[in-house]
Scaffold this motif. Structure first.
Motif, short mmCIF file in Angstrom:
data_model
loop_
_atom_site.label_atom_id
_atom_site.label_comp_id
_atom_site.label_asym_id
_atom_site.label_seq_id
_atom_site.Cartn_x
_atom_site.Cartn_y
_atom_site.Cartn_z
N ARG A 171 0.81 -1.21 0.00
CA ARG A 171 0.00 0.00 0.00
C ARG A 171 0.85 1.27 0.00
O ARG A 171 0.49 2.27 -0.61
N SER A 172 1.99 1.26 0.64
CA SER A 172 2.80 2.46 0.76
C SER A 172 3.92 2.55 -0.29
O SER A 172 4.71 3.46 -0.24
N SER A 173 3.98 1.59 -1.21
CA SER A 173 5.05 1.64 -2.22
C SER A 173 4.80 2.77 -3.21
O SER A 173 3.66 3.10 -3.52
N PRO A 174 5.87 3.39 -3.74
CA PRO A 174 5.71 4.52 -4.66
C PRO A 174 5.00 4.15 -5.95
O PRO A 174 4.35 4.98 -6.56
N GLU A 175 5.10 2.88 -6.38
CA GLU A 175 4.44 2.47 -7.62
C GLU A 175 2.93 2.54 -7.51
O GLU A 175 2.24 2.73 -8.49
N ASN A 176 2.41 2.36 -6.30
CA ASN A 176 0.96 2.33 -6.09
C ASN A 176 0.41 3.65 -5.57
O ASN A 176 -0.76 3.72 -5.23
N SER A 177 1.22 4.69 -5.49
CA SER A 177 0.72 5.95 -4.95
C SER A 177 -0.18 6.65 -5.97
O SER A 177 0.04 6.58 -7.17
N ILE A 178 -1.17 7.30 -5.47
CA ILE A 178 -2.13 8.02 -6.29
C ILE A 178 -1.82 9.51 -6.17
O ILE A 178 -1.62 10.02 -5.08
N VAL A 179 -1.78 10.19 -7.31
CA VAL A 179 -1.46 11.62 -7.36
C VAL A 179 -2.62 12.35 -7.99
O VAL A 179 -3.29 11.83 -8.88
N GLU A 180 -2.85 13.57 -7.56
CA GLU A 180 -3.91 14.39 -8.15
C GLU A 180 -3.32 15.24 -9.27
O GLU A 180 -2.28 15.86 -9.11
N PHE A 181 -4.00 15.23 -10.42
CA PHE A 181 -3.57 15.99 -11.59
C PHE A 181 -4.64 17.01 -11.95
O PHE A 181 -5.83 16.75 -11.80
N ARG A 182 -4.20 18.16 -12.42
CA ARG A 182 -5.11 19.23 -12.82
C ARG A 182 -4.87 19.58 -14.28
O ARG A 182 -3.74 19.75 -14.72
#
Length: 111
Positions: free
Chosen positions: A4-15
């Motif tokens: 869950r905390s790995s960088p590959e699975n991180s969700i980022v917000e895009f605008r």
């Protein structure tokens, strides 16, 4: 490290900030994705659904550590048009030198 905390699975917000060709008021759309490419795919899909081509002015991701939006280069696609002041993804230098072999020869002569 957990999955869950790995960088590959991180969700980022895009605008995405864009205008329609017949309007002057910019529209902002937000997407959460695991990569910029995935966010662009989402934006392109919504463009196809509207049947109109927006003029994309800005593409940014949220930097949660600095609490700011970081502008990202916009790749060209047929679903939208890139605005004049937008940050554009530059083509790789290799393809530029392959297209214009004379400039490569001139660079060698000058050095």
């Amino acid at each position: 490290m957990s999955k869950r905390s790995s960088p590959e699975n991180s969700i980022v917000e895009f605008r995405f900030s864009h205008v329609w060709d017949d309007e002057v008021v910019p529209v902002e759309r937000y997407f959460t994705a695991s990569s910029a490419e995935e966010a662009i795919e989402m934006f392109a899909y919504t463009c196809l659904k509207t049947g109109r081509k927006p003029i994309l002015q800005e593409f940014a991701n949220w930097n949660r550590w600095r609490q700011t939006w970081d502008n990202l280069p916009i790749p060209e696609r047929e679903e939208y048009v890139i605005g004049e002041d937008a940050l554009i993804l530059s083509p790789p230098e290799e393809s530029l030198s392959e297209e214009n072999p004379q400039s490569q020869e001139q660079a060698l002569q000058e050095s």
